[in-house]
Design a protein around this motif. Structure first.
Motif, PDB file in Angstrom:
ATOM      1  N   ALA A 585       0.821  -1.225   0.000  1.00 38.40           N
ATOM      2  CA  ALA A 585       0.000   0.000   0.000  1.00 38.40           C
ATOM      3  C   ALA A 585       0.847   1.265   0.000  1.00 38.40           C
ATOM      4  N   ILE A 586       2.079   1.188   0.501  1.00 42.64           N
ATOM      5  CA  ILE A 586       2.876   2.409   0.718  1.00 42.64           C
ATOM      6  C   ILE A 586       4.073   2.526  -0.221  1.00 42.64           C
ATOM      7  N   PHE A 587       4.804   1.421  -0.407  1.00 43.17           N
ATOM      8  CA  PHE A 587       6.071   1.522  -1.127  1.00 43.17           C
ATOM      9  C   PHE A 587       5.946   1.094  -2.588  1.00 43.17           C
ATOM     10  N   PRO A 588       6.808   1.617  -3.443  1.00 41.17           N
ATOM     11  CA  PRO A 588       6.795   1.220  -4.858  1.00 41.17           C
ATOM     12  C   PRO A 588       7.326  -0.195  -5.058  1.00 41.17           C
ATOM     13  N   ASP A 589       7.217  -0.678  -6.286  1.00 42.20           N
ATOM     14  CA  ASP A 589       7.588  -2.058  -6.596  1.00 42.20           C
ATOM     15  C   ASP A 589       8.992  -2.420  -6.132  1.00 42.20           C
ATOM     16  N   GLU A 590       9.950  -1.524  -6.380  1.00 42.90           N
ATOM     17  CA  GLU A 590      11.343  -1.859  -6.115  1.00 42.90           C
ATOM     18  C   GLU A 590      11.678  -1.912  -4.633  1.00 42.90           C
ATOM     19  N   LEU A 591      10.749  -1.524  -3.754  1.00 45.78           N
ATOM     20  CA  LEU A 591      11.011  -1.536  -2.311  1.00 45.78           C
ATOM     21  C   LEU A 591      10.163  -2.562  -1.566  1.00 45.78           C
ATOM     22  N   GLN A 592       9.590  -3.511  -2.291  1.00 42.89           N
ATOM     23  CA  GLN A 592       8.793  -4.554  -1.648  1.00 42.89           C
ATOM     24  C   GLN A 592       9.702  -5.618  -1.021  1.00 42.89           C
ATOM     25  N   PRO A 593       9.227  -6.289   0.053  1.00 45.36           N
ATOM     26  CA  PRO A 593      10.027  -7.331   0.718  1.00 45.36           C
ATOM     27  C   PRO A 593      10.527  -8.382  -0.265  1.00 45.36           C
ATOM     28  N   LYS A 594      11.771  -8.828  -0.045  1.00 42.23           N
ATOM     29  CA  LYS A 594      12.370  -9.787  -0.975  1.00 42.23           C
ATOM     30  C   LYS A 594      12.265 -11.232  -0.501  1.00 42.23           C
ATOM     31  N   GLY A 595      12.286 -11.445   0.819  1.00 39.51           N
ATOM     32  CA  GLY A 595      12.251 -12.826   1.281  1.00 39.51           C
ATOM     33  C   GLY A 595      11.874 -12.965   2.736  1.00 39.51           C
ATOM     34  N   MET A 596      11.398 -14.167   3.108  1.00 33.41           N
ATOM     35  CA  MET A 596      11.037 -14.462   4.500  1.00 33.41           C
ATOM     36  C   MET A 596      11.439 -15.891   4.843  1.00 33.41           C
ATOM     37  N   VAL A 597      11.911 -16.072   6.067  1.00 31.51           N
ATOM     38  CA  VAL A 597      12.243 -17.388   6.601  1.00 31.51           C
ATOM     39  C   VAL A 597      11.319 -17.639   7.783  1.00 31.51           C
ATOM     40  N   VAL A 598      10.637 -18.773   7.761  1.00 31.03           N
ATOM     41  CA  VAL A 598       9.612 -19.066   8.769  1.00 31.03           C
ATOM     42  C   VAL A 598      10.114 -20.156   9.714  1.00 31.03           C
ATOM     43  N   PHE A 599      10.062 -19.869  11.013  1.00 27.80           N
ATOM     44  CA  PHE A 599      10.584 -20.782  12.038  1.00 27.80           C
ATOM     45  C   PHE A 599       9.546 -21.802  12.500  1.00 27.80           C
ATOM     46  N   GLY A 600      10.070 -22.956  12.936  1.00 24.51           N
ATOM     47  CA  GLY A 600       9.256 -23.926  13.644  1.00 24.51           C
ATOM     48  C   GLY A 600       9.157 -23.569  15.124  1.00 24.51           C
ATOM     49  N   MET A 601       8.544 -24.454  15.909  1.00 20.85           N
ATOM     50  CA  MET A 601       8.319 -24.192  17.332  1.00 20.85           C
ATOM     51  C   MET A 601       9.479 -24.732  18.171  1.00 20.85           C
ATOM     52  N   GLY A 602       9.563 -24.228  19.385  1.00 26.03           N
ATOM     53  CA  GLY A 602      10.544 -24.719  20.339  1.00 26.03           C
ATOM     54  C   GLY A 602       9.880 -25.565  21.411  1.00 26.03           C
ATOM     55  N   LEU A 603      10.461 -26.726  21.686  1.00 25.40           N
ATOM     56  CA  LEU A 603       9.953 -27.609  22.730  1.00 25.40           C
ATOM     57  C   LEU A 603      10.993 -27.723  23.838  1.00 25.40           C
ATOM     58  N   LEU A 604      10.538 -28.022  25.024  1.00 24.46           N
ATOM     59  CA  LEU A 604      11.425 -28.277  26.156  1.00 24.46           C
ATOM     60  C   LEU A 604      11.091 -29.658  26.681  1.00 24.46           C
ATOM     61  N   ASN A 605      12.030 -30.582  26.497  1.00 24.65           N
ATOM     62  CA  ASN A 605      11.810 -31.976  26.891  1.00 24.65           C
ATOM     63  C   ASN A 605      10.509 -32.518  26.311  1.00 24.65           C
ATOM     64  N   GLY A 606      10.288 -32.189  25.039  1.00 21.30           N
ATOM     65  CA  GLY A 606       9.148 -32.732  24.311  1.00 21.30           C
ATOM     66  C   GLY A 606       7.854 -31.969  24.448  1.00 21.30           C
ATOM     67  N   MET A 607       7.819 -30.904  25.256  1.00 21.89           N
ATOM     68  CA  MET A 607       6.592 -30.142  25.479  1.00 21.89           C
ATOM     69  C   MET A 607       6.760 -28.708  24.991  1.00 21.89           C
ATOM     70  N   LYS A 608       5.680 -28.101  24.523  1.00 18.24           N
ATOM     71  CA  LYS A 608       5.726 -26.734  24.035  1.00 18.24           C
ATOM     72  C   LYS A 608       6.142 -25.792  25.172  1.00 18.24           C
ATOM     73  N   MET A 609       7.049 -24.877  24.853  1.00 21.87           N
ATOM     74  CA  MET A 609       7.494 -23.924  25.870  1.00 21.87           C
ATOM     75  C   MET A 609       6.410 -22.904  26.158  1.00 21.87           C
ATOM     76  N   SER A 610       6.233 -22.603  27.439  1.00 25.43           N
ATOM     77  CA  SER A 610       5.229 -21.629  27.862  1.00 25.43           C
ATOM     78  C   SER A 610       5.676 -20.994  29.166  1.00 25.43           C
ATOM     79  N   SER A 611       5.922 -19.683  29.119  1.00 24.88           N
ATOM     80  CA  SER A 611       6.344 -18.979  30.335  1.00 24.88           C
ATOM     81  C   SER A 611       5.246 -19.006  31.379  1.00 24.88           C
ATOM     82  N   SER A 612       3.995 -18.841  30.928  1.00 24.15           N
ATOM     83  CA  SER A 612       2.884 -18.785  31.882  1.00 24.15           C
ATOM     84  C   SER A 612       2.708 -20.107  32.613  1.00 24.15           C
TER      85      SER A 612
END
Length: 926
Positions: A585-612
């Motif tokens: 919506a804001i930037f011209p063609d030449e300033l659009q994002p070029k790439g993204m790397v998507v991460f998996g989740m982190g587990l602690l001893n087989g369980m999803k990490m949760s601070s709460s």
């Protein structure tokens, strides 16, 4: 190591301050900035360490790398924390005073949300520095500084001006305690919950109606009964002037959805049971049956039953009928679906031998049947005018009919019951009519993103489909809040922008963050940002001096667009896709994002990490216990970035030992001198390791890169030492190998690499040393094949020695004859290995050998399938195995502890000799 880390950090911090360099190609990476409301855990560690490894790699490749960091403090979460601490909430105090180890004096001041975010922002920076992140810390900011707020105002002046921000009436997730809408970042629990849109189907019941919530209104034609919970007291209520029977919970939800609800009495569920309502289409009596499983907090608290197509309804009815009750009720089939019988719910329950409705498989089976019916089902003759329609079409038509002509309403509810705001209170669905929304439903805007997505490099590529789906289903997004930290909406100041809506193009702000903070915020008008980011306007006519503006624009244009953004896969459904919309919506063609790397989740001893939930291991504790490099190497090497990883202390400890092993090996090699024939092999192998590690890192395959850079080289060095002459521990070639090895490992274990680089006599920082480059001229295919043959043969001899229970004295190697090498070449070249025997036997000389040639062809096919393709090609090119074994006879005797004889198979009458194949000599132990 701790002292070494501190010493090295002092040199790093200024070294990683990155400025435009016109003689260098830039590489700009960024990662989702953290919300500093608590201490970092090892799950956060990988989020920031992986991009750091990538940054360090490209920096050594000679690029000018920018890796910035900031802190996202917009929104209400921290207000909730401050309120809970002010209330002396025991769980919160335990979390912050215990797990996060906030000093009591500081904790007492946490009633101020600004104190919380400032404290943890500083903690994040301290721990990130401890982990060796090569960040340009000059660019640090928080999202509530006045300069950033001016940036957000500028951004939305464009978005609003384009008509992409609208006011409307929409259902939103809402916290009554905070009295405002909540987004994903505002939630303690239930961040994956969606707003579901139910249809209330009304069943006349005397002077009342009983509304039942359904996502499948087309199943009205298969309703046999209603369910009521006999243990619940229901309300008799006037809803928008009509008398309803609903649960108390439903009444509260309806009020939040702009319905007028007045309580006029109560009725117990037990009194409803065995009475009858009226079917809204057929007019038939619909009995009300007892069901303790009916949750008053779901829908209206009363449920319509379609036992032919709803597994839960079928099994509940079956349970009652097995008690001899309601045996006259028969399921009414209404959907025909391929691969299912007349009554699909009965079939799927009975075929899977489901004993009762609490069976954990029930949800999965229900989803399987619903999906099959929705995608392939058609309504049958029991459905009147809708017969023959697809379920998909009938659902739309019946919904429209019931809402338009039968007085039904659309009722909104969460897909999960436990959706909890960070203030600790439950979140509901509320309809707001004075709310601002980003109109992601705009088809023209969507089309722009669909056109843009193919130009964006996505890692891993499989996530592209999820991005496409997200663009399709995104609707209006509530982008404002009344309470919290952040930027006020310039055209409606009683609202503030919510967290996900003010974090869409901040990657562009990083490029000038270190310089713009020096400018008075009042001078940062939208026109100033127009010039900096879009090149619009006359820089001489703006509140900021022209030289400064030109400098800011020049820096922005040097770095932008960003090359890669790193973030978690659960943000595809919001932030990662939102930022594509806003950039477009804001930037011209030449300033659009070029790439993204998507991460998996982190587990602690087989369980999803949760601070709460306390299931975390703090990153600082990990670094203190194991060392920063150990933490880095484990997080990089345990899985590829897009895969889930599992932190286990015992595995981390083994990584620490690997680093110690490298340390010792490099130092031991520093005094090596002389030369040996095996040197050429080691240098040749090194070229492959460099090439493979480089390609892996360029593709963000950090685990694969580490396999090559560490495991591969350690393995090569182990074989190299075995092949050295008696009494030698290494030659001068190790100086070249360890120099490359230190640099290959530098992005992963930078502290160790820096110290080893200095210890081995190199000048400057290894972080800026040139990345090793593979030299094809140093690759020696012949010697690599020779050593591979010896290695495999030694392993085979050792395996046989473990199996045979004799006191061995001698090993004989029978080397395959030339005609078998001819067979190998024919098989290797054949595209269809299944019919290759015919090709072999077409050769007159081979055909003359009869069954021996046929057997050799069959065995060769099996052998080739077990070998790497590049090795097969080398063997097919020709290998003088007899000469190799003869030259290495003394080595083979040393390795096996036996006398070794090398025999040409065709010159021996020994029956084992016939089994010899190219690259797999027949072995006889005596």
């Amino acid at each position: 190591m701790s002292e070494i880390e501190q010493e090295i950090r002092k040199t790093w911090i200024p070294a990683f301050e990155s400025n435009p360099a016109e003689d260098k190609e830039k590489f700009y990476i960024n990662v989702a900035f953290p919300y500093p409301s608590g201490a970092m855990h090892v799950g956060h560690g990988r989020t920031y360490i992986v991009p750091d490894v990538v940054a360090r790699f490209w920096r050594m490749q000679g690029k000018q790398v920018l890796f910035p960091m900031a802190f996202h403090v917009t929104g209400a979460p921290v207000l909730g924390i401050a309120k809970r601490i002010a209330k002396k909430d025991e769980k919160t105090l335990k979390l912050y005073g215990g797990l996060y180890r906030v000093p009591q004096e500081t904790l007492d001041s946490f009633t101020d949300p600004i104190v919380i975010v400032n404290y943890f922002a500083d903690e994040y920076e301290r721990v990130m520095k401890q982990l060796g992140l090569s960040i340009d810390w000059r660019r640090r900011f928080t999202t509530i500084i006045p300069q950033y707020s001016k940036f957000i105002e500028w951004q939305y002046s464009h978005i609003y001006g384009q008509g992409k921000v609208v006011k409307g009436e929409y259902p939103v997730r809402y916290c009554p305690n905070c009295d405002q809408p909540v987004g994903d970042h505002d939630l303690l629990e239930g961040d994956s919950a969606e707003i579901m849109h139910f249809v209330f189907v009304k069943y006349p019941f005397g002077e009342f109606v009983i509304p039942t919530a359904t996502l499948r209104p087309e199943t009205i034609f298969g309703v046999t009964n209603l369910w009521a919970n006999p243990e619940v007291t229901y309300l008799k209520a006037e809803v928008d002037g009509e008398k309803w029977i609903i649960s108390r919970e439903a009444a509260e939800k309806l009020r939040m959805q702009k319905h007028t609800v007045t309580e006029i009495g109560t009725i117990s569920g037990a009194d409803l049971v065995d009475q009858a309502a009226t079917h809204p289409v057929s007019g038939a009596a619909v009995p009300i049956l007892p069901a303790s499983f009916v949750d008053p907090d779901m829908g209206s608290g009363l449920v319509m039953s379609v036992p032919a197509h709803a597994p839960f309804d079928y099994i509940a009815l079956r349970d009652l009928q097995q008690q001899g009750k309601y045996t006259d009720i028969v399921p009414i089939p209404l959907v025909t679906v391929p691969n299912f019988g007349k009554i699909p719910a009965q079939e799927i329950v009975e075929n899977n031998k489901i004993p009762h409705q609490d069976d954990p498989r029930m949800d999965e089976l229900t989803q399987e049947l619903y999906t099959a019916e929705f995608s392939k089902g058609k309504l049958n003759e029991n459905c009147g005018e809708h017969a023959g329609k697809s379920v998909r079409q009938a659902r739309e038509d019946v919904t429209r009919e019931f809402v338009d002509t039968r007085g039904s309403i659309v009722f909104h509810d969460m897909s999960e019951k436990r959706v909890i705001c960070r203030c600790g209170n439950r979140v509901y669905v509320k309809i707001l009519d004075d709310q601002w929304f980003l109109n992601y439903a705009d088809p023209a805007w969507k089309e722009q993103i669909h056109a843009q997505l193919p130009k964006v490099a996505l890692v891993p590529p499989e996530v592209r489909a999820e991005f496409e789906r997200t663009v399709d289903w995104l609707k209006e997004w509530p982008c404002t809040r009344r309470v919290g930290l952040g930027t006020h909406v310039p055209w409606d100041p009683k609202w503030l922008f919510e967290p996900l809506s003010d974090s869409t193009i901040y990657m562009s702000y990083y490029t000038i963050a270190h310089k713009i903070t020096k400018i008075d915020a009042e001078k940062l008008t939208p026109a100033v940002f127009d010039y900096i980011f879009l090149g619009i306007g006359d820089c001489n006519a703006l509140p900021v001096d022209a030289a400064t503006l030109k400098e800011l624009r020049s820096e922005f244009l040097y770095w932008y667009p960003y090359d890669y953004r790193f973030s978690a896969k659960d943000l595809i459904s919001n932030h990662l896709t939102f930022q594509l919309f806003h950039h477009r919506a804001i930037f011209p063609d030449e300033l659009q994002p070029k790439g993204m790397v998507v991460f998996g989740m982190g587990l602690l001893n087989g369980m999803k990490m949760s601070s709460s939930k306390g299931n975390v291991f703090l990153l600082e504790d990990a670094a203190n216990e194991f060392g920063a490099d150990t933490v880095r190497m484990f997080l990089v090497g345990s899985a590829e970035p897009w895969q889930d990883f599992d932190w286990r202390n015992e595995l981390v400890l083994s990584v620490k030992k690997q680093i110690e092993r490298m340390w010792q090996m490099v130092l031991d090699a520093s005094s090596a001198s002389g030369s040996a024939p095996i040197d050429a092999w080691l240098i040749s192998r090194l070229q492959h390791r460099i090439d493979a590690a480089t390609k892996a890192l360029a593709a963000f395959q950090t685990r694969q890169a580490l396999q090559e850079a560490y495991n591969g080289i350690v393995s090569d060095l182990a074989w190299y030492r075995r092949r050295l002459p008696e009494g030698s521990s290494g030659t001068a070639v190790l100086h070249e190998v360890t120099s490359a090895w230190i640099r290959l490992m530098a992005p992963v274990i930078p502290y160790t690499a820096e110290k080893l680089w200095a210890e081995t006599g190199h000048e400057g920082l290894v972080s800026f040393a040139p990345w090793p480059v593979a030299d094809p001229a140093l690759v020696n295919g012949d010697i690599e094949v020779s050593e591979e043959l010896l290695l495999r043969t030694v392993e085979d001899i050792q395996s046989i020695l473990k199996l045979v229970q004799i006191e061995a004295k001698k090993v004989t190697l029978f080397v395959a004859p030339a005609w078998k090498h001819q067979v190998f070449g024919i098989v290797a070249a054949a595209e269809d290995k299944r019919n290759v025997v015919k090709t072999v036997m077409a050769d007159a000389d081979l055909r003359a050998k009869g069954k021996e040639a046929t057997d050799a062809a069959v065995q060769t096919v099996k052998l080739i399938h077990s070998l790497p393709p590049e090795l097969v090609a080398s063997i097919a090119a020709g290998v003088d195995e007899f000469a190799i074994f003869s030259a290495a006879q003394a080595f083979l005797e040393k390795e096996s502890g036996l006398a070794v004889e090398i025999v040409a198979a065709e010159s021996s009458a020994h029956p084992k000799g016939r089994m010899a194949l190219p690259f797999k000599p027949a072995i006889v132990i005596e």
